[in-house]
Design a protein around this motif. Structure first.
Motif, short mmCIF file in Angstrom:
data_model
loop_
_atom_site.label_atom_id
_atom_site.label_comp_id
_atom_site.label_asym_id
_atom_site.label_seq_id
_atom_site.Cartn_x
_atom_site.Cartn_y
_atom_site.Cartn_z
N VAL A 249 30.10 85.52 18.23
CA VAL A 249 31.00 85.00 17.12
C VAL A 249 32.28 85.36 17.49
O VAL A 249 32.63 86.75 17.55
CB VAL A 249 30.98 85.47 15.46
CG1 VAL A 249 31.84 84.52 14.82
CG2 VAL A 249 29.25 84.86 15.09
N ILE A 250 33.00 84.52 17.85
CA ILE A 250 34.63 84.95 18.28
C ILE A 250 35.44 84.17 17.52
O ILE A 250 35.73 83.17 17.22
CB ILE A 250 34.79 84.33 19.90
CG1 ILE A 250 33.85 84.88 20.82
CG2 ILE A 250 36.26 84.65 20.17
CD1 ILE A 250 33.88 84.45 22.12
N GLN A 251 36.57 85.18 16.74
CA GLN A 251 37.76 84.65 16.01
C GLN A 251 39.05 85.42 16.44
O GLN A 251 39.04 86.46 16.54
CB GLN A 251 37.30 85.09 14.43
CG GLN A 251 36.11 84.65 13.96
CD GLN A 251 35.82 85.09 12.42
OE1 GLN A 251 36.35 85.96 12.05
NE2 GLN A 251 34.73 84.55 11.91
N ASP A 252 39.88 84.28 16.67
CA ASP A 252 41.14 84.59 17.14
C ASP A 252 41.15 85.66 18.51
O ASP A 252 41.72 86.47 18.68
CB ASP A 252 41.91 85.46 16.11
CG ASP A 252 41.91 84.57 14.64
OD1 ASP A 252 42.24 83.28 14.79
OD2 ASP A 252 42.32 85.10 13.77
N ARG A 277 27.34 97.05 21.22
CA ARG A 277 28.28 97.84 20.88
C ARG A 277 29.55 97.78 21.78
O ARG A 277 30.81 97.78 21.09
CB ARG A 277 27.92 99.42 20.90
CG ARG A 277 26.72 99.82 19.84
CD ARG A 277 26.63 101.21 20.07
NE ARG A 277 25.77 101.79 20.89
CZ ARG A 277 24.49 101.80 20.90
NH1 ARG A 277 24.00 101.39 19.85
NH2 ARG A 277 23.84 102.08 21.88
N VAL A 278 29.43 97.47 23.00
CA VAL A 278 30.84 97.29 23.68
C VAL A 278 31.68 95.91 23.38
O VAL A 278 32.92 96.05 23.39
CB VAL A 278 30.41 97.44 25.22
CG1 VAL A 278 31.60 96.84 25.96
CG2 VAL A 278 29.93 98.64 25.78
N LEU A 279 30.80 94.82 23.04
CA LEU A 279 31.49 93.50 22.66
C LEU A 279 31.92 93.50 21.24
O LEU A 279 32.92 92.98 21.27
CB LEU A 279 30.21 92.58 22.81
CG LEU A 279 29.83 92.42 24.18
CD1 LEU A 279 28.46 91.28 23.97
CD2 LEU A 279 30.87 91.73 25.18
N ALA A 284 37.42 88.83 23.64
CA ALA A 284 36.51 88.17 24.70
C ALA A 284 37.30 87.73 25.99
O ALA A 284 37.68 86.84 26.30
CB ALA A 284 36.25 86.62 24.00
N THR A 285 37.18 88.98 26.93
CA THR A 285 37.78 88.88 28.21
C THR A 285 36.81 89.16 29.26
O THR A 285 35.73 89.78 28.75
CB THR A 285 39.05 89.71 28.22
OG1 THR A 285 38.40 91.19 28.15
CG2 THR A 285 39.99 89.54 26.99
N ARG A 286 37.02 88.85 30.36
CA ARG A 286 36.06 89.09 31.66
C ARG A 286 35.88 90.76 31.62
O ARG A 286 34.90 91.18 31.82
CB ARG A 286 36.58 88.61 33.04
CG ARG A 286 35.73 88.95 34.09
CD ARG A 286 36.22 88.04 35.21
NE ARG A 286 35.27 88.30 36.42
CZ ARG A 286 34.33 87.49 36.66
NH1 ARG A 286 33.90 86.58 35.69
NH2 ARG A 286 33.46 87.75 37.72
#
Length: 329
Positions: A249-252, A277-279, A284-286
């Protein structure tokens, strides 16, 4: 093949009673793996109890989850409208997991219980196999091990768990429902499989005679995106060298929720709590995705034939996460 008695169960209670009473009796559903192993002499049950006519098929929705009957076929589950809309990475894993012919025969319960694809386990002429003959050794450790595991292994076994659909199912905290002589119980899929340790012949926590009746699968929240990526030697019907199933789930631009599991690398479907845990709460970047992949493969144990899987698995997970985030078409 050893001669065996065939019994078609009339209800679940009869099936459980028959199998529980005799250690030499097994269940039969789709049989896509079991019958091959019987023909090869790896499995030699004296009796098979057929459960395919029991009322254990179909998919029902509870609003926050779906309940999948154990004898529901892979093809039936892949075609379910709720799965298509709310659980797309399950559908992707099912469609990549087998040919159309096999998907119309193989059951979900049987898929979760499929035996190791280790070439040494499946060849009775190979004496050293702790999974087949406890205490005999592990031929894969000193042999050709390209299709073997690098996570969750032990000095006694490096056999790979080959299920595709188990990868997204374990990422979703699915629950396996079983019926035994002591009644029903639910087992979280994250606790269902046992790592090999020094008892690789014991692959899960089922008691002999317990029958899988259903799998409860929580739905992804609204707005979540998911993907299952399978890397293999050839496109047509091949087991994974590495695979990844993830949902975000990605927000802003920030990841507020993450679920990650790996296939093709573990002795069991590998839930990567470290990657999650890292995410979480990260952009949301490479760079974030690479850090998650590094965390997921931390502690991998390789042999000369499996060392390539570390980098390949990392690349597989990064590409999966990039696809979810929209960086790839």
């Amino acid at each position: 093949m050893r001669p065996f008695e065939y019994v078609r169960a009339v209800d679940a209670g009869q099936a459980v009673a028959l199998v529980s009473a005799d250690p030499d009796t097994s269940y039969l559903a789709g049989g896509t793996t079991q019958l091959d192993l019987m023909k090869d002499g790896v499995l030699r049950p004296a009796r098979l109890v057929d459960v395919t006519r029991l009322p254990l098929s179909g998919v029902t929705s509870t609003g926050s989850a779906i309940r999948v009957g154990a004898t529901t076929t892979m093809e039936e589950l892949a075609a379910d409208p709720v799965v298509i809309e709310r659980l797309p990475f399950i559908r992707e894993a099912l469609l990549l997991g087998a040919s159309t012919q096999l998907r119309n025969l193989a059951t979900i319960g049987g898929n979760l219980l499929q035996r190791a694809r280790c070439r040494y386990f499946r060849d009775p002429a190979v004496e050293a196999c702790n999974k087949r003959d406890p205490g005999s050794g592990c031929a894969a450790i000193t042999g050709f091990a390209r299709m073997h595991a690098i996570l969750g292994t032990s000095d006694h076994c490096i056999a790979l768990h080959a299920s595709d659909v188990a990868v997204p199912l374990v990422a979703l905290d699915s629950v396996v429902h079983v019926q035994g002589v002591d009644g029903p119980r639910g087992i979280p899929l994250t606790e269902f499989y046992r790592p090999p340790g020094d008892t690789p012949h014991i692959e899960n926590v089922l008691r002999h005679g317990e029958l899988i009746t259903a799998v409860e699968v929580p739905l992804l929240p609204e707005g979540a995106r998911s993907h299952y990526l399978k890397v293999r030697d050839r496109v047509s019907y091949e087991f994974a060298l590495t695979s990844a199933g993830a949902a975000l789930v990605i927000q802003d631009g920030l990841i507020t929720s993450a679920r990650v599991a790996l296939g093709g690398v573990g002795t069991l479907p590998w839930r990567s709590w470290e990657a999650e845990r890292v995410l979480r709460d990260a952009p949301a970047t490479r760079e974030t995705f690479r850090a998650a992949a590094d965390a997921a493969l931390e502690g991998a144990r390789t042999l000369p034939g499996t060392a390539f899987k570390v980098d390949l698995a990392k690349r597989t997970l990064v590409r999966t996460l990039e696809t979810i985030a929209g960086a790839r078409a």
